[in-house]
Design an enzyme around this catalytic site. Structure first.
Site, PDB file in Angstrom:
ATOM      1  N   ASP A  28      -6.059  -3.374  -4.527  1.00  0.00           N
ATOM      2  CA  ASP A  28      -6.208  -1.892  -4.051  1.00  0.00           C
ATOM      3  C   ASP A  28      -4.732  -1.092  -3.888  1.00  0.00           C
ATOM      4  OD1 ASP A  28      -8.826  -2.075  -3.662  1.00  0.00           O
ATOM      5  OD2 ASP A  28      -8.485  -2.937  -1.587  1.00  0.00           O
ATOM      6  N   GLN A  81      -8.100  -6.744  -8.994  1.00  0.00           N
ATOM      7  CA  GLN A  81      -7.587  -7.548  -7.651  1.00  0.00           C
ATOM      8  C   GLN A  81      -5.921  -7.753  -7.687  1.00  0.00           C
ATOM      9  OE1 GLN A  81     -10.480  -9.295  -9.333  1.00  0.00           O
ATOM     10  NE2 GLN A  81     -11.375  -7.775  -8.351  1.00  0.00           N
ATOM     11  N   LYS A  98      -3.945   0.589  -8.790  1.00  0.00           N
ATOM     12  CA  LYS A  98      -4.140   0.348 -10.526  1.00  0.00           C
ATOM     13  C   LYS A  98      -4.862   1.402 -11.058  1.00  0.00           C
ATOM     14  CE  LYS A  98      -6.189  -3.728  -9.142  1.00  0.00           C
ATOM     15  NZ  LYS A  98      -5.640  -3.682  -7.668  1.00  0.00           N
ATOM     16  N   GLY A 140     -12.487  -2.028  -7.169  1.00  0.00           N
ATOM     17  CA  GLY A 140     -12.836  -0.560  -6.944  1.00  0.00           C
ATOM     18  C   GLY A 140     -11.686   0.066  -7.536  1.00  0.00           C
ATOM     19  N   HIS A 141     -11.744   0.970  -8.513  1.00  0.00           N
ATOM     20  CA  HIS A 141     -10.460   1.609  -8.970  1.00  0.00           C
ATOM     21  C   HIS A 141     -10.661   3.295  -8.713  1.00  0.00           C
ATOM     22  CE1 HIS A 141      -8.934  -2.200 -11.319  1.00  0.00           C
ATOM     23  NE2 HIS A 141      -9.143  -2.322 -10.014  1.00  0.00           N
TER      24      HIS A 141
HETATM   25  P1  GDP Z   1      -7.092  -0.104  -7.152  1.00  0.00           P
HETATM   26  O1  GDP Z   1      -8.232  -1.010  -6.736  1.00  0.00           O
HETATM   27  O2  GDP Z   1      -5.803  -0.875  -7.091  1.00  0.00           O
HETATM   28  O3  GDP Z   1      -7.278   0.949  -8.261  1.00  0.00           O
HETATM   29  O4  GDP Z   1      -6.892   0.800  -5.793  1.00  0.00           O
HETATM   30  P2  GDP Z   1      -7.984   1.656  -5.024  1.00  0.00           P
HETATM   31  O5  GDP Z   1      -8.466   2.547  -5.767  1.00  0.00           O
HETATM   32  O6  GDP Z   1      -9.107   0.383  -4.438  1.00  0.00           O
HETATM   33  O7  GDP Z   1      -7.255   1.994  -3.499  1.00  0.00           O
HETATM   34  C1  GDP Z   1      -6.139   3.168  -3.705  1.00  0.00           C
HETATM   35  C2  GDP Z   1      -6.414   4.198  -2.799  1.00  0.00           C
HETATM   36  O8  GDP Z   1      -5.208   4.697  -2.546  1.00  0.00           O
HETATM   37  C3  GDP Z   1      -7.251   4.992  -3.515  1.00  0.00           C
HETATM   38  O9  GDP Z   1      -8.116   5.807  -2.589  1.00  0.00           O
HETATM   39  C4  GDP Z   1      -6.328   6.053  -4.252  1.00  0.00           C
HETATM   40  O10 GDP Z   1      -6.923   7.250  -4.615  1.00  0.00           O
HETATM   41  C5  GDP Z   1      -5.508   6.049  -3.267  1.00  0.00           C
HETATM   42  N1  GDP Z   1      -4.194   6.434  -3.817  1.00  0.00           N
HETATM   43  C6  GDP Z   1      -3.466   5.805  -4.979  1.00  0.00           C
HETATM   44  N2  GDP Z   1      -2.160   6.242  -4.956  1.00  0.00           N
HETATM   45  C7  GDP Z   1      -1.968   6.868  -3.954  1.00  0.00           C
HETATM   46  C8  GDP Z   1      -0.550   7.334  -3.322  1.00  0.00           C
HETATM   47  O11 GDP Z   1       0.215   7.411  -4.069  1.00  0.00           O
HETATM   48  N3  GDP Z   1      -0.723   8.033  -2.046  1.00  0.00           N
HETATM   49  C9  GDP Z   1      -1.743   7.984  -1.267  1.00  0.00           C
HETATM   50  N4  GDP Z   1      -2.100   8.709   0.171  1.00  0.00           N
HETATM   51  N5  GDP Z   1      -2.892   7.576  -1.741  1.00  0.00           N
HETATM   52  C10 GDP Z   1      -2.939   6.905  -3.012  1.00  0.00           C
HETATM   53  P1  IMO Z   2      -9.471  -4.024  -6.667  1.00  0.00           P
HETATM   54  O1  IMO Z   2      -9.611  -4.403  -8.232  1.00  0.00           O
HETATM   55  C1  IMO Z   2      -9.163  -5.776  -2.856  1.00  0.00           C
HETATM   56  C2  IMO Z   2     -11.221  -9.376  -1.979  1.00  0.00           C
HETATM   57  C3  IMO Z   2     -12.667  -9.710  -1.222  1.00  0.00           C
HETATM   58  C4  IMO Z   2     -12.525 -11.003  -0.770  1.00  0.00           C
HETATM   59  C5  IMO Z   2     -11.989 -11.856  -1.874  1.00  0.00           C
HETATM   60  C6  IMO Z   2     -12.944 -12.617  -2.569  1.00  0.00           C
HETATM   61  O2  IMO Z   2     -10.151  -2.907  -6.383  1.00  0.00           O
HETATM   62  O3  IMO Z   2      -7.876  -4.134  -6.282  1.00  0.00           O
HETATM   63  P2  IMO Z   2     -15.117 -11.823  -4.271  1.00  0.00           P
HETATM   64  O4  IMO Z   2     -16.023 -10.605  -4.480  1.00  0.00           O
HETATM   65  O5  IMO Z   2     -14.063 -11.472  -5.259  1.00  0.00           O
HETATM   66  O6  IMO Z   2     -15.434 -13.081  -4.176  1.00  0.00           O
HETATM   67  O7  IMO Z   2     -14.104 -11.671  -2.945  1.00  0.00           O
HETATM   68  O8  IMO Z   2     -11.247 -10.980  -2.571  1.00  0.00           O
HETATM   69  N1  IMO Z   2     -11.409  -8.674  -3.144  1.00  0.00           N
HETATM   70  C7  IMO Z   2     -10.629  -7.584  -3.400  1.00  0.00           C
HETATM   71  N2  IMO Z   2      -9.672  -6.939  -2.314  1.00  0.00           N
HETATM   72  N3  IMO Z   2      -9.278  -5.378  -3.818  1.00  0.00           N
HETATM   73  C8  IMO Z   2     -10.266  -6.001  -4.902  1.00  0.00           C
HETATM   74  O9  IMO Z   2     -10.472  -5.295  -6.086  1.00  0.00           O
HETATM   75  C9  IMO Z   2     -11.026  -7.123  -4.603  1.00  0.00           C
HETATM   76  N4  IMO Z   2     -11.641  -7.701  -4.916  1.00  0.00           N
HETATM   77  C10 IMO Z   2     -11.802  -8.845  -4.306  1.00  0.00           C
HETATM   78  O10 IMO Z   2     -12.298  -8.808  -0.281  1.00  0.00           O
HETATM   79  O11 IMO Z   2     -11.488 -10.951   0.229  1.00  0.00           O
HETATM   80 MG    MG Z   3      -9.861  -1.293  -5.365  1.00  0.00          MG
END
Ligand code: GDP
Ligand code: IMO
Ligand code: MG
Length: 421
Positions: free
Chosen positions: A11, A221, A14, A38-39
């Site tokens: 998270d 991840q 990416k 979840g991207h």
């Molecule tokens: P990913 O899994 O690495 O793609 O990241 P996620 O989408 O799960 O979580 C990142 C969260 O931070 C999302 O809700 C994005 O919209 C938000 N986000 C990304 N870059 C920024 C930033 O620079 N500032 C803020 N406030 N939010 C951001």
């Molecule tokens: P993105 O790509 C954050 C965490 C879960 C749990 C552990 C194992 O959005 O960054 P799993 O379902 O893979 O067996 O869970 O890994 N986890 C993540 N945490 N971002 C993710 O993906 C994750 N995918 C799995 O919360 O602790």
């Molecule tokens: Mg994510």
């Protein structure tokens, strides 16, 4: 081929950055993970969360590849594509799926839940998408792959695998009543999957490289969730590091170019497991609120804490990171002081700056250095020379500590809120 991956517990942002960088590439490829990811992408006032579809999908001249290293849930995949209906994406032109990607079948999800339940308070906090059990079957040589759905023997193979799963589920005394309904959806989704481009993606990737096309591999991840180097057993079941892009796409290590390492200006983690800099006070609560730190896949509140330099250095080392991207700097706007962990103190009093086996097994205490916060809004800034002096000092401090240039600072979720240095 360049690789972009998360250096923390996932998270990091990416999805946003793949979308930002995508115009510089011709192919974007996912190489591991599955619907546990979840991207999030934000542009033109729209927010979209992708789980299995690569984050280049909103750029009409990019070929998006779901690589062989991915575990694919056909039900979620169909729903994801339906959810993108309004974007008029040409899936025949812009999306291909490896025939060697592994399929998550409904009983994998039940197994995930059964294993977690059996672990009790030692549970991993899995997203319950069936990731672990599916990779187990892959390594155990009994999984089904995307190419199998085209075979007349598919049903037979499927039934054999479900029979095995049912035996395990009965051992765990876990109910299977849900299975029938899930199977209806599953077989419907398989018919949909058959209408998409299912290919030997290792050829597509290598032919593109031979033709000097630019490929961006999109990690899911983060390195601290890697099955070998993460905080085992509280990890995911795939290789989340640069090496995973080689096995997950069929690309030789010598073909890797830049490695973009993404990290938040602080740390978060969702699910169980060690997190040395975790905050349990108001600062942690404020970070969660300000950063809207709730899981993109499960909605769970994310645990929050200060930046952890030994962990970041470790991730940089195992991935060969060549450029760092710092995300969510704006979330730290609210703090007068910012802490950064430079060392850990082990229960025996020893101070170390390495993410050793012991640190991940024990209650290592963080040792902090405190920096002055900028404590003001970054709204409207489009140039790093306009950054408040304290933010520049933070970035320069990290660069010096990490010995890798920070080439990008993100100051908001939108495509536009991205500052190149
Ligand atoms: P990913 O899994 O690495 O793609 O990241 P996620 O989408 O799960 O979580 C990142 C969260 O931070 C999302 O809700 C994005 O919209 C938000 N986000 C990304 N870059 C920024 C930033 O620079 N500032 C803020 N406030 N939010 C951001
Ligand atoms: P993105 O790509 C954050 C965490 C879960 C749990 C552990 C194992 O959005 O960054 P799993 O379902 O893979 O067996 O869970 O890994 N986890 C993540 N945490 N971002 C993710 O993906 C994750 N995918 C799995 O919360 O602790
Ligand atoms: Mg994510």
């Amino acid at each position: 081929m360049d690789v972009l991956l998360g250096l923390q517990w996932g998270d990091e942002g990416k999805g946003k950055i793949v979308d930002v960088l995508a115009p510089e590439y011709e192919l974007v490829a996912r190489f591991q993970g599955g619907p546990n990811a979840g991207h999030t992408l934000e542009f033109d006032g729209i927010k979209h969360v992708l789980h299995q579809i690569p984050s280049g999908i909103f750029r009409s001249n990019i070929l998006n590849i779901v690589g062989n290293g991915v575990v694919l849930d056909p039900i979620i995949f169909k729903k994801e594509i339906e959810g993108l209906g309004k974007f008029e994406i040409d899936y025949q032109k812009n999306l291909v799926i490896s025939k060697k990607a592994t399929i998550i079948i409904p009983s994998h999800k039940l197994l995930d839940a059964a294993y977690e339940k059996a672990k009790g308070d030692k549970k991993i906090g899995s997203t319950l998408k069936g990731i672990g059990p599916t990779y187990q079957d892959k390594i155990g040589r009994s999984a089904l792959r995307v190419g199998d759905i085209l075979s007349p023997e598919f049903d037979e193979k499927y039934n054999a695998l479900v029979a095995k799963h049912k035996t395990i589920l009965s051992f765990y005394d876990y109910p299977t009543d849900e299975l029938e309904g899930m199977e209806d959806q599953f077989f419907e989704a398989l018919e949909f999957l058959k209408t998409l481009n299912l290919i030997d993606s290792e050829y597509a990737v290598n032919e593109a490289l031979d033709a000097d096309k630019r490929i961006l591999a999109e990690g899911a991840q983060g390195s601290l969730l890697d099955v070998d180097f993460g905080s085992y057993p509280f990890v995911t079941s795939s290789t989340t590091m640069t090496a995973g892009a080689c096995t997950g796409l069929g690309v030789a290590p010598s073909k890797i170019g830049e490695v973009f390492g993404i990290f938040k200006a602080y740390c978060t983690r969702v699910g169980s497991g060690p997190f040395p800099t975790e905050l349990f006070d108001n600062d942690g609560e404020d970070m969660r609120k300000e950063g809207n730190e709730f899981g993109s896949t499960t909605g769970r509140p994310r645990r929050c804490g200060w930046l952890d330099l030994p962990a970041l250095r470790y991730s940089i080392m195992i991935n060969g990171v060549t450029q760092l991207f710092m995300m969510k700097a704006d979330v730290l706007n609210i703090f007068e002081e910012i802490k950064v962990c430079t060392h850990y103190e082990l229960p025996n009093g020893e101070r170390i700056d390495k993410l050793s086996f012991e640190v991940m097994q024990s209650e290592a205490k963080p040792v902090y250095e405190t920096l002055k916060g900028w404590n003001c809004s970054l709204k409207g800034i489009r140039d790093y020379e306009k950054f408040p002096q304290e933010l520049n000092a933070y970035v320069e401090f990290l660069e010096k500590e990490l010995n890798v240039p920070i080439k990008l600072v993100s100051i908001g979720p939108d495509r536009e809120q991205t500052i190149m240095r």
